[in-house]
Design a protein around this motif. Structure first.
Motif, short mmCIF file in Angstrom:
data_model
loop_
_atom_site.label_atom_id
_atom_site.label_comp_id
_atom_site.label_asym_id
_atom_site.label_seq_id
_atom_site.Cartn_x
_atom_site.Cartn_y
_atom_site.Cartn_z
N CYS A 1 0.68 -1.21 -0.19
CA CYS A 1 -0.41 0.05 0.10
C CYS A 1 0.84 1.19 -0.23
N ASN A 2 0.79 2.08 -1.26
CA ASN A 2 1.33 3.97 -0.51
C ASN A 2 0.16 4.35 -0.26
N ILE A 3 1.22 5.23 0.55
CA ILE A 3 -0.02 6.24 1.55
C ILE A 3 0.67 7.55 0.83
N TYR B 1 6.31 15.61 10.11
CA TYR B 1 7.95 15.80 9.98
C TYR B 1 8.25 14.68 10.43
N ASP B 2 7.50 13.67 11.06
CA ASP B 2 7.32 12.84 12.81
C ASP B 2 6.12 11.55 11.08
N LEU B 3 5.91 11.90 10.61
CA LEU B 3 5.08 10.86 9.62
C LEU B 3 6.26 10.32 8.20
N ILE B 4 7.23 11.74 7.88
CA ILE B 4 7.67 11.63 7.17
C ILE B 4 8.74 10.62 8.48
N ALA B 5 9.39 10.72 8.36
CA ALA B 5 11.00 10.36 9.76
C ALA B 5 10.25 9.13 9.79
N ASN B 6 9.51 8.14 10.25
CA ASN B 6 9.35 7.31 10.94
C ASN B 6 7.98 5.86 9.79
N ASN B 7 8.26 6.31 8.23
CA ASN B 7 8.02 6.51 7.19
C ASN B 7 6.64 5.49 7.15
N MET B 8 5.52 6.82 7.48
CA MET B 8 4.15 6.79 7.76
C MET B 8 3.37 7.42 6.46
N VAL B 9 4.43 8.01 5.76
CA VAL B 9 3.71 8.23 4.05
C VAL B 9 4.65 8.29 3.33
N ASP B 10 4.43 7.82 2.23
CA ASP B 10 5.05 7.95 0.92
C ASP B 10 5.63 8.64 -0.33
N VAL B 11 4.45 9.68 -0.59
CA VAL B 11 4.27 10.54 -0.79
C VAL B 11 3.51 11.76 -0.35
N ILE B 12 3.88 13.50 -0.56
CA ILE B 12 3.16 14.50 0.37
C ILE B 12 2.55 15.11 -1.06
N VAL B 13 1.62 15.62 -1.16
CA VAL B 13 0.53 16.62 -2.06
C VAL B 13 -0.05 17.73 -1.34
N SER B 14 0.91 18.61 -1.54
CA SER B 14 0.22 20.00 -0.88
C SER B 14 -0.05 20.84 -1.26
N THR B 15 -0.74 21.46 -1.35
CA THR B 15 -0.97 23.10 -1.20
C THR B 15 0.57 24.29 -1.42
N GLY B 16 0.92 24.97 -2.60
CA GLY B 16 1.72 26.08 -2.03
C GLY B 16 1.57 26.32 -0.80
N ALA B 17 0.61 27.32 0.18
CA ALA B 17 0.82 27.99 1.11
C ALA B 17 1.50 27.20 2.26
N ASN B 18 1.19 26.07 2.11
CA ASN B 18 2.07 24.96 3.32
C ASN B 18 3.68 25.38 2.75
N ILE B 19 3.92 25.32 1.21
CA ILE B 19 5.19 24.65 1.27
C ILE B 19 6.14 26.84 1.55
N VAL B 20 5.16 27.30 1.06
CA VAL B 20 5.70 28.83 1.06
C VAL B 20 5.41 29.60 1.80
N ASP B 21 3.80 30.30 2.58
CA ASP B 21 3.99 31.20 2.57
C ASP B 21 4.07 30.47 4.66
N GLN B 22 4.44 29.09 4.47
CA GLN B 22 4.45 28.83 5.94
C GLN B 22 5.58 28.15 6.65
N ASP B 23 5.74 26.97 5.61
CA ASP B 23 7.25 26.33 5.85
C ASP B 23 8.66 27.09 5.77
N PHE B 24 8.31 27.84 4.75
CA PHE B 24 9.50 28.28 3.54
C PHE B 24 10.19 29.58 4.55
N PHE B 25 8.92 30.36 4.89
CA PHE B 25 8.79 31.66 5.65
C PHE B 25 9.73 31.56 7.31
#
Length: 132
Positions: free
Chosen positions: A54-56, A74-98
């Protein structure tokens, strides 16, 4: 009101490794509405993790990182609990990047005066402030 008064308390992420909520989520399975749906979703997710074929895919939308949920992702990624992330730009640019640049998110007020915030160069995401 000045910038210092508006930016007093930072948004603090929850650390899901500090407590075990399994019993709580399982008990919600005997409740109504979204509590039961949350318990059902947790059971499905657990089966997905156990299934090596199963791919999550984790889909992120909305203001999750500014709300304090970045560490959970971060914990989901670090513990191999997700395989792929699809995200809106707001999470990546406007929040995480800042935040990566050293800026913080602050507890705010959804009824804050937008003109006052503009004068103080503070952005508002509903009840969260960010100063760049």
């Amino acid at each position: 009101m000045n910038r210092q008064k508006l930016l007093q308390k930072t948004v603090n992420p929850i650390d899901i490794k500090r407590f075990d909520c399994v019993d709580l989520v399982e008990a919600m399975g005997q409740m109504s509405f979204q509590a039961r749906n949350l318990s059902r979703a947790a059971q499905i997710y657990d089966r997905m993790i156990q299934d090596t074929d199963c791919n999550i895919i984790l889909c992120l939308a909305g203001f999750l990182f500014s709300a304090g949920l970045k560490e959970i992702v971060y914990d989901l990624i670090a513990n191999n609990m997700v395989d792929v992330i699809v995200s809106t730009g707001a999470n990546i640019v406007d929040q995480d990047f800042f935040e990566a640049l050293g800026f913080r998110h602050y507890l705010g007020d959804p009824l804050a005066n937008d003109e006052l915030l503009r004068q103080q160069q503070i952005d508002r995401i509903y009840d969260t402030f960010i100063y760049r």
